[in-house]
Design an enzyme around this catalytic site. Structure first.
Site, PDB file in Angstrom:
ATOM      1  CB  SER A  51     -48.599  21.842  11.416  1.00 52.49           C
ATOM      2  OG  SER A  51     -47.663  22.458  12.265  1.00 52.49           O
ATOM      3  CB  THR A 185     -44.869  17.117  14.772  1.00 54.00           C
ATOM      4  OG1 THR A 185     -45.286  16.327  13.676  1.00 54.00           O
ATOM      5  CG2 THR A 185     -45.160  16.366  16.046  1.00 54.00           C
ATOM      6  CB  THR A 203     -49.100  16.401  14.771  1.00 57.11           C
ATOM      7  OG1 THR A 203     -49.086  16.881  13.426  1.00 57.11           O
ATOM      8  CG2 THR A 203     -49.530  14.951  14.765  1.00 57.11           C
ATOM      9  NE  ARG A 213     -50.204  10.299   7.813  1.00 52.69           N
ATOM     10  CZ  ARG A 213     -49.430  11.144   8.482  1.00 52.69           C
ATOM     11  NH1 ARG A 213     -49.925  11.884   9.451  1.00 52.69           N
ATOM     12  NH2 ARG A 213     -48.148  11.245   8.184  1.00 52.69           N
ATOM     13  CB  VAL A 214     -52.326   6.933  12.657  1.00 52.57           C
ATOM     14  CG1 VAL A 214     -51.483   7.253  13.887  1.00 52.57           C
ATOM     15  CG2 VAL A 214     -53.811   6.920  13.019  1.00 52.57           C
ATOM     16  N   GLY A 215     -49.880   9.026  11.550  1.00 54.37           N
ATOM     17  CA  GLY A 215     -48.452   9.132  11.269  1.00 54.37           C
ATOM     18  C   GLY A 215     -47.592   8.693  12.433  1.00 54.37           C
ATOM     19  CG  ASP A 216     -43.791  10.673  12.957  1.00 55.71           C
ATOM     20  OD1 ASP A 216     -44.742  11.390  12.573  1.00 55.71           O
ATOM     21  OD2 ASP A 216     -42.675  11.143  13.223  1.00 55.71           O
ATOM     22  CB  THR A 236     -40.801  17.328  13.455  1.00 61.43           C
ATOM     23  OG1 THR A 236     -41.807  18.076  12.760  1.00 61.43           O
ATOM     24  CG2 THR A 236     -39.440  17.938  13.162  1.00 61.43           C
ATOM     25  N   GLY A 237     -41.679  15.787  10.729  1.00 61.39           N
ATOM     26  CA  GLY A 237     -41.484  15.656   9.292  1.00 61.39           C
ATOM     27  C   GLY A 237     -42.460  14.690   8.675  1.00 61.39           C
ATOM     28  CG  ASP A 238     -43.245  11.972   4.659  1.00 58.24           C
ATOM     29  OD1 ASP A 238     -44.172  11.340   5.214  1.00 58.24           O
ATOM     30  OD2 ASP A 238     -43.065  11.949   3.434  1.00 58.24           O
ATOM     31  N   GLY A 239     -44.097  11.764   8.525  1.00 50.44           N
ATOM     32  CA  GLY A 239     -44.285  10.644   9.444  1.00 50.44           C
ATOM     33  C   GLY A 239     -44.493   9.314   8.774  1.00 50.44           C
TER      34      GLY A 239
END
Length: 325
Positions: A51, A185, A203, A213-216, A236-239
């Site tokens: 990941s 992450t 990540t 798509r860009v996460g946190d 860390t997790g569902d960004g």
């Protein structure tokens, strides 16, 4: 509360080699930023849990792209890259954004061009593993995916999707396709002997994400945050859910007000729970005295969160566990 001592290195998940690398950098006289860059960079090399780094989390077109950030808690400077392609050392490129530009965040193809100008080689981020992940997903009618309210029905078929003529929005209360065994992450906080704070993340994002798509992770205050007057945090997790709450910034603000790091982490998780009770996520926190803590949201299959700590009170980097709330 944890016993406090400086320096301290804390990072998400049981990523031991990352913790060892960051600690060695500090011991050999490197800066806190050096420790974060090398520690997270170690995970990019090791492909931590598939990941972080190359060869993992292919997007809907089968490509692996990278997100990373690094933050200097003395100057409050941030360097970040998102949707980085064909360059393996994402956090290294993020560091160069601080050092050689007046910007904070570079994205996509242009971030890759910047990386090459900074001396990073173009390399293929695809591996046999990421190709097989992608083909398995195609064979499973592109499930799971991140589309909603589209035609054809995204829960049973592959796209290309488009907006329906008449929209009936369904509120979907689903648990994230990610799980404890598929986390996403490395986040790291380093606090030096004099209380100087740095933080960072790296990540390859959500598996089968929609391209672009860009996460946190690369967003300051969401993926991580560092302030040498208060402390540092990393999430860390569902960004897609967590970034809406700027959890790392919020945790540091709680610590600034004197809240114990463990409680600061718990308060952040509780705030998100009100809106997304089934979200997958965790956060680590450390203050400038070297006290640290962590918290996570309890969902089926994810009841404990593992993280690494290095400090003078421990003979070696040590994996610690916290029960989710």
């Amino acid at each position: 509360a944890s016993a406090a001592a400086l320096p301290v290195v804390i990072n998400t998940w049981g990523f031991r080699t990352a913790a060892e690398t960051a600690w060695r950098v500090l011991e050999s006289g490197g800066s806190e930023l050096d420790a974060v860059e090398r520690g997270c960079g170690q995970c990019e090399i090791d492909q931590c849990d598939g990941s972080v780094g190359y060869g993992g989390s292919p997007d809907e077109s089968g490509e692996t792209t990278l997100d990373a950030m690094i933050m200097d808690g003395n100057t409050m400077e941030v360097g970040a890259v998102a949707d980085l392609r064909r360059v393996k050392n994402a956090i290294g490129v993020a560091r160069k954004v601080i050092e050689y530009t007046k910007h904070t965040l570079l994205v996509g193809e242009s971030a890759s061009l910047f990386a090459v100008r900074m001396g990073f080689p173009y390399e293929d981020l695809t591996t046999q593993k990421s190709l097989s992940l992608y083909s398995e997903w195609l064979n499973q009618s592109c499930q799971p995916n991140y589309w909603k309210n589209v035609v054809p029905d995204s829960s049973t078929s592959c796209g290309p999707y488009k907006r329906p003529g008449k929209v009936t929005y369904k509120e979907e209360e689903t648990i994230s396709p990610r799980s404890f065994h598929n986390h996403d992450t490395i986040g790291m906080v380093v606090i030096g002997a004099n209380g100087t704070v740095a933080s960072g993340t790296s990540t390859n994002g959500a598996v089968h994400k929609i391209p672009g798509r860009v996460g946190d992770s690369p967003i300051a205050g969401a993926g991580s945050y560092a302030d040498s007057t208060a402390g540092g945090a990393a999430a860390t997790g569902d960004g897609d859910i967590m970034m809406r709450f700027l959890p790392s910034y919020q945790a540091v603000e709680y610590m600034r007000m004197g809240t114990d790091p463990t409680v600061a982490c718990q308060k952040v998780i509780s705030r998100i729970q009100k809106y997304a009770p089934k979200f997958f996520g965790a956060i680590i926190c450390a203050n400038t005295t070297g006290s640290y803590g962590a918290a996570c949201n309890k969902i089926p299959g994810f009841t404990q969160f593992h993280f690494m700590v290095s400090s003078p009170l421990l003979s070696q980097p040590t994996e610690q566990v916290v029960d989710c709330i």
